[in-house]
Design an enzyme around this catalytic site. Structure first.
Site, PDB file in Angstrom:
ATOM      1  CB  THR A  16      -0.819   0.195   1.266  1.00 30.87           C
ATOM      2  OG1 THR A  16      -1.601  -1.304   1.174  1.00 30.87           O
ATOM      3  CG2 THR A  16      -1.650   1.095   1.732  1.00 30.87           C
ATOM      4  NE  ARG A  75      -7.910  -7.429   3.170  1.00 34.05           N
ATOM      5  CZ  ARG A  75      -6.884  -6.756   3.136  1.00 34.05           C
ATOM      6  NH1 ARG A  75      -6.857  -5.847   2.091  1.00 34.05           N
ATOM      7  NH2 ARG A  75      -6.132  -6.833   4.243  1.00 34.05           N
ATOM      8  CB  VAL A  76     -12.932  -3.618   3.124  1.00 39.56           C
ATOM      9  CG1 VAL A  76     -12.464  -2.336   3.555  1.00 39.56           C
ATOM     10  CG2 VAL A  76     -13.863  -3.561   2.037  1.00 39.56           C
ATOM     11  N   GLY A  77      -9.533  -3.775   3.333  1.00 39.40           N
ATOM     12  CA  GLY A  77      -8.502  -3.573   4.122  1.00 39.40           C
ATOM     13  C   GLY A  77      -8.175  -2.415   5.005  1.00 39.40           C
ATOM     14  CB  THR A 110       2.264  -0.095   3.887  1.00 39.80           C
ATOM     15  OG1 THR A 110       3.570  -0.420   4.608  1.00 39.80           O
ATOM     16  CG2 THR A 110       2.275   1.340   3.495  1.00 39.80           C
ATOM     17  N   GLY A 111       1.045  -2.885   4.542  1.00 41.62           N
ATOM     18  CA  GLY A 111       1.363  -4.106   5.005  1.00 41.62           C
ATOM     19  C   GLY A 111      -0.187  -4.864   5.365  1.00 41.62           C
ATOM     20  N   GLY A 147      -3.228  -5.361   6.685  1.00 42.13           N
ATOM     21  CA  GLY A 147      -4.217  -4.679   7.087  1.00 42.13           C
ATOM     22  C   GLY A 147      -5.138  -5.281   8.384  1.00 42.13           C
TER      23      GLY A 147
HETATM   24  N1  GLY Z   1      -2.596  -2.400   4.158  1.00 42.39           N
HETATM   25  C1  GLY Z   1      -3.396  -2.720   2.883  1.00 42.39           C
HETATM   26  C2  GLY Z   1      -4.216  -3.827   3.057  1.00 42.39           C
HETATM   27  O1  GLY Z   1      -4.190  -4.830   4.089  1.00 42.39           O
HETATM   28  O2  GLY Z   1      -5.238  -4.142   2.192  1.00 42.39           O
END
Ligand code: GLY
Length: 315
Positions: free
Chosen positions: A177, A205-207, A228-229, A231
């Protein structure tokens, strides 16, 4: 008057000069973050945001993005948005034109984008389709060949996805991200986050990128932070909000990021993947943290001719 500054996660350097130009002309932090992020979303070499972002398990690109302002904590976000290459701009439209709401998802987000004049585009490029085909379709065929007892629907997806994630090689080079945080010369701050999300995620799926407190938080009384990473970890850790709370308690940005990541790292998680964080304060101090050595963030001030890179502290 504060000195304008803009920082971003790995690969934001593609957009930061555009954002810094906006700030140098006296533009707002919101304009700077949006302009910088659009450059990143339009970068066909980047497989983690916008056009060319890696698709979901069914091969469809679904994008999440958010913007948060520091002065009033106004928040706008979209999630699981299909067919629109610049989700950051649709998130801005939610923030500015739909103040009764903060987050739109899926079909509703696409309807809102269409009603607000955004243009659709094909987001799956030949290169991202090929990555999906190699890493998901071929891998799933081989998993299903081994697992003749696989059942339909969710169970089948979970079994093949679990095996796939275990088999995926670590990413080469900078990944993930994109976070961008700006402080403008009026003292306003803005945090922006954009992503194509977890590669080959379950559809819908929502992050954390779309969720205030998880992947994005901005409060002018203390600062802004973004992640980032993985989520799912920052959602469970409330990581961006935790960082800003730690800034408010007097920690410096790098220590605040490291402490919040250390807290998230205590959570049990079979799919454990790295989480990274960045923070900026209203007086222009900045820092970041990561689980691995060698990760950096990018920075520009009025004095910069190009993005400079700073190491993130390590857990
Ligand atoms: N950090 C982005 C996600 O997990 O979608």
């Amino acid at each position: 008057m504060p000195e304008a500054v803009i920082i971003g996660s790995e690969r934001s350097e593609v957009g930061l000069p555009t954002g810094m130009d906006v700030l140098r002309r006296g533009g707002s932090a919101l304009d700077a973050v949006e302009a910088a992020m659009r450059r990143c979303e339009d970068n066909p070499a980047d497989h983690y945001v916008g056009t060319a972002g890696l698709p979901n398990a069914q091969g469809v690109v679904e994008l999440d993005a958010s913007l948060m302002l520091g002065s009033g904590r106004q928040f706008g976000a979209v999630a699981a948005l299909r067919g629109y290459p610049n989700p950051i701009s649709v998130a801005r439209a939610v923030l500015e034109k739909l103040p009764q709401h903060s987050l739109l998802v899926g079909e509703g987000a696409a309807l809102f984008a269409a009603e607000n004049g955004f243009s659709t585009a094909e987001l799956l490029t030949d290169a991202s389709r090929e990555l999906w085909r190699k890493q998901v379709v071929q891998s799933r065929e081989s998993v299903e060949g081994e697992n003749t007892a696989a059942t339909d629907g969710d169970t089948r997806y979970r079994e093949s996805a679990l095996a796939l994630i275990r088999r995926l090689a670590p990413h080469d080079g900078p990944w993930g991200t994109i976070n961008i945080i700006a402080l403008d010369s009026s003292g306003e701050m803005c945090v922006g986050v954009s992503t194509s999300g977890y590669p080959y995620k379950y559809p819908g799926r929502v992050g954390d990128s779309a969720l205030p407190g998880a992947g994005n938080w901005c409060d002018l009384r203390a600062g802004g932070a973004a992640c980032t990473g993985r989520g799912e970890l920052s959602m469970r850790g409330g990581t961006a909000r935790t960082i800003v709370d730690l800034l408010a308690a007097g920690q410096d940005p790098s220590d605040a990021c490291r402490a919040a990541l250390a807290d998230a790292a205590t959570l049990p998680d079979d799919f454990r993947a790295e989480l990274r964080a960045l923070a900026l304060t209203p007086d222009g101090r900045h820092g970041g943290a990561a689980g691995q050595r060698g990760s950096v963030y990018a920075l520009m001030t009025d004095a910069s001719t190009e993005p400079e890179f700073r190491p993130r502290s390590v857990l």
